[in-house]
Design an enzyme around this catalytic site. Structure first.
Site, PDB file in Angstrom:
ATOM      1  N   SER A 147      34.615  50.259  76.729  1.00 49.85           N
ATOM      2  CA  SER A 147      33.748  50.902  77.711  1.00 49.85           C
ATOM      3  C   SER A 147      34.271  50.538  79.090  1.00 49.85           C
ATOM      4  O   SER A 147      34.914  49.517  79.260  1.00 49.85           O
ATOM      5  CB  SER A 147      32.313  50.408  77.568  1.00 49.85           C
ATOM      6  OG  SER A 147      32.216  49.081  77.984  1.00 49.85           O
ATOM      7  N   THR A 152      34.098  42.676  79.425  1.00 49.94           N
ATOM      8  CA  THR A 152      35.258  42.601  78.535  1.00 49.94           C
ATOM      9  C   THR A 152      35.959  43.940  78.479  1.00 49.94           C
ATOM     10  O   THR A 152      37.184  44.021  78.585  1.00 49.94           O
ATOM     11  CB  THR A 152      34.814  42.219  77.117  1.00 49.94           C
ATOM     12  OG1 THR A 152      33.862  41.184  77.196  1.00 49.94           O
ATOM     13  CG2 THR A 152      35.981  41.788  76.285  1.00 49.94           C
ATOM     14  N   ASN A 235      26.921  56.556  68.374  1.00 50.66           N
ATOM     15  CA  ASN A 235      28.253  56.215  67.879  1.00 50.66           C
ATOM     16  C   ASN A 235      28.666  57.115  66.727  1.00 50.66           C
ATOM     17  O   ASN A 235      29.822  57.520  66.620  1.00 50.66           O
ATOM     18  CB  ASN A 235      28.297  54.754  67.452  1.00 50.66           C
ATOM     19  CG  ASN A 235      28.229  53.818  68.636  1.00 50.66           C
ATOM     20  OD1 ASN A 235      28.481  54.219  69.767  1.00 50.66           O
ATOM     21  ND2 ASN A 235      27.894  52.570  68.381  1.00 50.66           N
ATOM     22  N   GLU A 261      52.257  64.459  70.591  1.00 56.29           N
ATOM     23  CA  GLU A 261      52.016  65.851  70.932  1.00 56.29           C
ATOM     24  C   GLU A 261      50.819  66.013  71.832  1.00 56.29           C
ATOM     25  O   GLU A 261      50.778  66.909  72.667  1.00 56.29           O
ATOM     26  CB  GLU A 261      51.816  66.674  69.654  1.00 56.29           C
ATOM     27  CG  GLU A 261      53.111  66.951  68.936  1.00 56.29           C
ATOM     28  CD  GLU A 261      52.883  67.811  67.710  1.00 56.29           C
ATOM     29  OE1 GLU A 261      53.241  67.354  66.614  1.00 56.29           O
ATOM     30  OE2 GLU A 261      52.337  68.910  67.863  1.00 56.29           O
TER      31      GLU A 261
END
Lengths: 446, 549
Positions: A147, A152, A235, A261
């Protein structure tokens, strides 16, 4: 060959990772202890299993005991979230060395994540990464999940990315980042963390797919009938998009799209590498079979703002490149027709210097849904990654919030205490301002 | 698209420029020469008339503009199943494929073959197919007998919605050749019922049958169900179904039943499906239901209806009474409920209160509107419910002392769980959702019966509620009468003295005030500080002010 290493950083990254590997296991028929479901009486199923074995080698490593271990690393500076994985459903799926936790967390502070606390853990993380990389025959690249707003997720990731570029300079690095939502905020200092991390990570990442919580909350509430979406619901939806993006790496298909790609087709300039994600169809499990979604229906839906996983209005900008990843029962004829129809719509505007603009991938495995989830099982789905100039709106919002706080030097001492200097803030802000100008420039006509 | 019209063309489903219709007439329509087909469109406004032309009735339509006459060559009668599959799923051969040669030995001689490669590739593609979607592909028949079984026998899931199948006979011909068929979607087709019945084994593997918007009736549903012994999921959305009889030998394995958007369903019809033993999920969105009753369950008991029902969906209905949720508590297995967009849940500006009341009314509910109910949320909801209905409980004969507790039947029926919530201790097991890691949380439920102080309602803040009714005595004067006066509690002693001085014509500085309360007779409390109010000294209603000078 063509292996991909996933690194999950911080609480957001780890929880998304948990949902992600759960979905991958369901798609490949791997049980929570790492063993492939073997008890199919039908010969056809067995044949199919053998066929797909070779392809999921990109994400799973097979041990001699027949267990399939994900090629993943979970990193956090404090133990609670990782302990959730260590005690959770998938504890026997991961090797204990893949789950790394520190003792002191970053406390939502970029400076702690990057300098003080992060620097203690970085060497261990790199060592484990090297071990995983050595198990790969031909490592294609890294997928980083994190995030922007956490300590962290912002600080440690920028440190890690720098070091990864140093050690693995030729490997692709793709990010899946959770961008701070416009109106829902989990931390007051989010804007600082985001600006600082964007500044330091931009040159080390090849492509960053951003999603934001608010857009997904709205989708869950309006389309899926979930009254109060929890992080679990959010999530689960996000990993469907992630799964579509990595599907061609894991399954054989008529039209596969590699990691490299993506880069080649989506990123026109090195700094303009923030595509927007959209997913269709999003149907509630209660309404299964009630609406039919043809290829043209789902393609059109991708261009609607209600299906986007980021809050931004693409009608205010122009598309530079667009990647449509279909999965399930999709026939090339129908895809061509759908794209032709889209190109003729006035609301979908492309920049002058990019006439064709569409990259298509088709994979025949239909999307899998997690049991007990909110989504209905559908025959076909599409994930659209589009590089649009409208995303500058997201950066503008962020910069504005940063400016408001920085003008008063609010909360700054927490960063300065950990050894940062104000100069770094100014530098980062300048960089983001330049990024905004870059976007404006590419959007202009000749 | 043939010009010869045979009688069996009547009843066939056709397509003209994207619009679907049923053939109702074939023949000549004077004065114009040539064969005509009379069709009834699915869309009632598409046509020009109702089957009559210049006075003669050729066929009947349900709508005045539902019919048209069309030339047979303009009409698409559809194609067969196998051709439709090939059209959709076989990749076109590129020019380089044709040149491929292979040497094959026949006997002793090598023989050159041309084009076999592409043919074999085609065939292997089709035989691998497990999931096939042929929506809107104009499929009208099964085709040559055995063709499907040979080319693509492994098909498990077929979507044949919005095609031109006109009767169940054709569906049976297709299904007969697909031994592994598990999911069949026949939505938006109008199927006639077959002349004979299906051979046993035709739908033996079928688990999911989707018949949305087919206009099917309940009796026809039961006929179909008789051919599908293992049916688990049945979708019947938007069919104007009226449940007319109880399914006795059929539908016994069904786990999920979707009856949404069938506006003719009412709660009495639900009794007819209440004894399906395996029914776990029932979807009743948008059916116009407003109430539900399980009369066989007494106070404190569970009903015998819907024994396995775990998940009920009643979104978009007309529920406006709380009693609905009270009735749902009678269902023995109910664990999840979705009830969005009902009048009751829409009006409430505080959506939270609605949610709490539903949670408290239904004891074993674990998920409401797709959000898990955590043990803490349940506890708060139950406490609030207990407090909210406390006054009603008292009026209905409730008492803190369990011996004196005599609640009226009406209250017990309307608030099934109230007594349970008042029990002094109870072990409360709340399971977390992770299936293989159940955690039993024992929280002693010491709610107890609601206390009186909890039930006191806040009086609105009006001046008249702030006034104290006081008696005023003059103990040192024998002939003065006792006055009764209402004074605000916030009045300062100084002001009271001022008022008394004007009343008694005594200077303020001479006055000494004190008061006594009937609750504590004999105790006099001096009101010494002029700047404090009556309320400061805890003067209450019915107290007596004593004035001396």
């Amino acid at each position: 060959m063509r292996e991909c290493l996933s690194i999950h950083i911080g609480q957001a990254g780890i929880q998304i990772g948990d949902a992600c590997w759960e979905l991958y296991c369901l798609e490949h028929g791997i049980q929570p202890n790492g063993v492939v479901l073997d008890s199919q009486p039908d010969q056809l199923e067995n044949a199919k299993m053998e066929h797909t074995n070779a392809s999921f080698d990109t994400f799973f490593c097979e041990t001699r005991a027949g267990k399939h271990v994900p090629r993943a690393l979970f990193v956090d500076l404090e133990p609670t979230v990782i302990d959730g994985i260590r005690m959770g459903q998938h504890r026997s799926l991961f090797h204990p060395e893949q789950l790394l936790s520190g003792k002191e967390d970053a406390a939502n502070n970029y400076a702690r994540g990057r300098y003080s606390v992060g620097s203690k853990v970085i060497d261990l993380v790199l060592e484990r990464t090297r071990k995983l990389a050595e198990q790969c025959g031909g490592l294609q690249g890294f997928l980083i999940f994190r995030s922007f707003g956490g300590g962290t997720g912002s600080g440690f990731t920028s440190l890690l990315m720098e070091r990864l570029t140093g050690e693995y300079s030729r490997k692709t690095k793709l990010e899946f980042s959770v961008y701070p939502a416009p109106r829902i905020s989990t931390a007051v200092v989010e804007p600082y963390n985001c600006v600082l991390t964007t500044h330091s990570t931009t040159e080390h990442t090849d492509c960053t797919f951003i999603v934001d919580n608010e857009a997904i909350y709205d989708i869950c509430q309006r389309k899926l009938g979930v009254e109060r979406p929890s992080y679990a619901s959010i999530n689960r939806l996000m990993v469907q998009a992630v799964s579509s993006i990595t599907a061609s790496l894991r399954f054989e298909g008529p039209l596969n799209v590699d990691l490299i790609e993506f880069q080649t087709n989506l990123v026109p300039y090195p700094r303009i590498h923030f595509p927007m994600t959209a997913f269709a169809p999003i149907v509630s499990a209660d309404k299964a079979y009630r609406e039919q979604f043809s290829v043209s229906d789902i393609t059109t839906a991708c261009f609607e703002s209600s299906n986007q996983l980021v809050k931004c209005d693409p009608r205010l900008g122009k598309y530079m490149a667009c990647c449509l990843l279909y999965r399930g029962d999709v026939v090339p004829k129908e895809v061509n027709a759908a794209i032709a129809a889209t190109k003729s719509r006035h609301s979908v505007q492309f920049v002058d210097w990019c006439p064709t603009g569409f990259k298509v991938g088709i994979n025949n495995r239909p999307p899998t849904v997690m049991p007990g989830g909110d989504l209905a099982k559908v025959h076909r789905a599409v994930c659209m990654l589009s590089n649009t100039t409208a995303i500058v709106e997201a950066w503008a919002r962020l910069d504005h919030k940063f400016d408001l706080m920085y003008a008063k030097r609010a909360f700054l001492h927490w960063y300065l205490r950990e050894g940062m200097e104000e100069a770094e803030f100014l530098e980062a802000r300048e960089d983001l301002a330049a990024l905004e100008r870059d976007y404006e420039e590419v959007g202009q006509s000749f | 698209m043939s010009d010869t019209l045979t009688p069996d063309v009547i009843g066939r489903r056709v397509e003209v420029n994207g619009e679907h219709a049923t053939v109702r007439f074939a023949g000549v329509v004077p004065p114009v020469a040539g064969p005509w087909l009379g069709v009834e469109w699915d869309n009632p406004e598409r046509g020009k008339h109702d089957g009559s032309h210049e006075g003669t009735v050729y066929f009947k339509c349900r709508h005045p503009t539902g019919g048209s006459f069309i030339r047979p060559n303009k009409v698409n009668f559809g194609t067969d199943f196998l051709t439709a599959i090939k059209n959709r799923y076989v990749l076109e051969d590129g020019p380089e494929e044709d040149r491929k040669e292979q040497i094959v030995t026949l006997g002793n001689k090598p023989v050159e073959t041309v084009g076999f490669d592409s043919l074999m590739k085609q065939q292997s593609q089709l035989s691998k197919l497990q999931e096939v979607s042929l929506r809107n592909c104009a499929v009208s028949c099964a085709g040559e007998k055995g063709g499907v079984a040979e080319a693509c026998p492994n098909i498990r899931r077929v979507d044949l919605s919005k095609n031109l199948l006109s009767s169940w006979d054709e569906v049976i011909h297709i299904a007969d050749q697909l031994r592994h068929l598990e999911v069949l979607n026949l939505s938006e087709n109008k199927l006639k019922f077959p002349s004979g019945s299906a051979l046993t084994g035709t739908f033996s593997a079928l688990k999911v049958l989707v018949l949305n918007q087919t206009g099917i009736t309940w009796a026809e549903v039961l006929w179909c169900a008789a051919w599908c012994p293992g049916l688990e999921e049945l979708y019947l959305e938007s069919n104007n179904i009226v449940i007319s009889e109880r399914p006795t030998d059929v539908l016994q394995t069904v786990k999920l039943l979707d009856l949404s958007s069938n506006q003719l369903i009412d709660e009495n019809q639900l009794y007819l499906i209440a004894h399906l033993p395996r029914l776990e999920q029932l979807i009743l969105s948008d059916v116009g239901i407003s109430s539900i009753h399980f009369p066989d369950a007494g106070i404190g008991c569970k009903t015998s209806m819907f024994p396995s029902l775990q998940y009920l969906v009643v979104n978009d209905n007309q529920i406006s009474q709380w009693s609905f949720f009270n009735e749902l508590d009678k269902l023995p297995s109910l664990r999840a409920l979705s009830c969005l967009r009902n009048p009751l849940t829409k009006e409430d500006k505080e959506a939270n209160m609605t949610r709490q009341l539903i949670i408290a009314s239904i004891g074993q509910l674990k998920t409401l509107n797709k959000c898990e109910i955590l043990p803490k949320e349940r506890r708060t909801a139950e406490l609030d419910y207990r407090k909210a209905f406390g006054n009603e409980w008292k009026q209905a004969g409730g008492h803190q002392d369990p011996d004196k507790n005599r609640l009226s039947e009406e209250f017990l029926r309307a608030h099934r769980r109230y007594q349970f919530l008042c029990l002094s201790t109870c072990v409360y097991a709340g399971g977390l959702q992770v299936a293989d890691f159940p955690l039993e949380q024992s929280v002693p439920l010491e709610y107890g019966a609601p206390e009186d102080w909890e039930l006191k309602t806040q009086q609105p803040f009006m001046l008249k509620n702030q006034l104290l009714t006081l008696k005023i005595k003059y103990p040192d004067q024998l002939d003065q009468k006792v006055l009764e006066k209402q004074l605000p509690g916030s009045m300062t002693i100084q002001k009271v003295k001022g008022w008394l001085s004007r009343l008694l014509k005594v200077p303020v500085s001479d006055l000494l005030l004190s008061y006594e309360s009937p609750k504590e007779p004999g105790i006099e409390i001096k009101l010494e500080n002029d700047l404090q109010s009556l309320r400061f000294y805890s003067v209450e209603n019915e107290d007596c002010l004593l004035v001396r000078w």
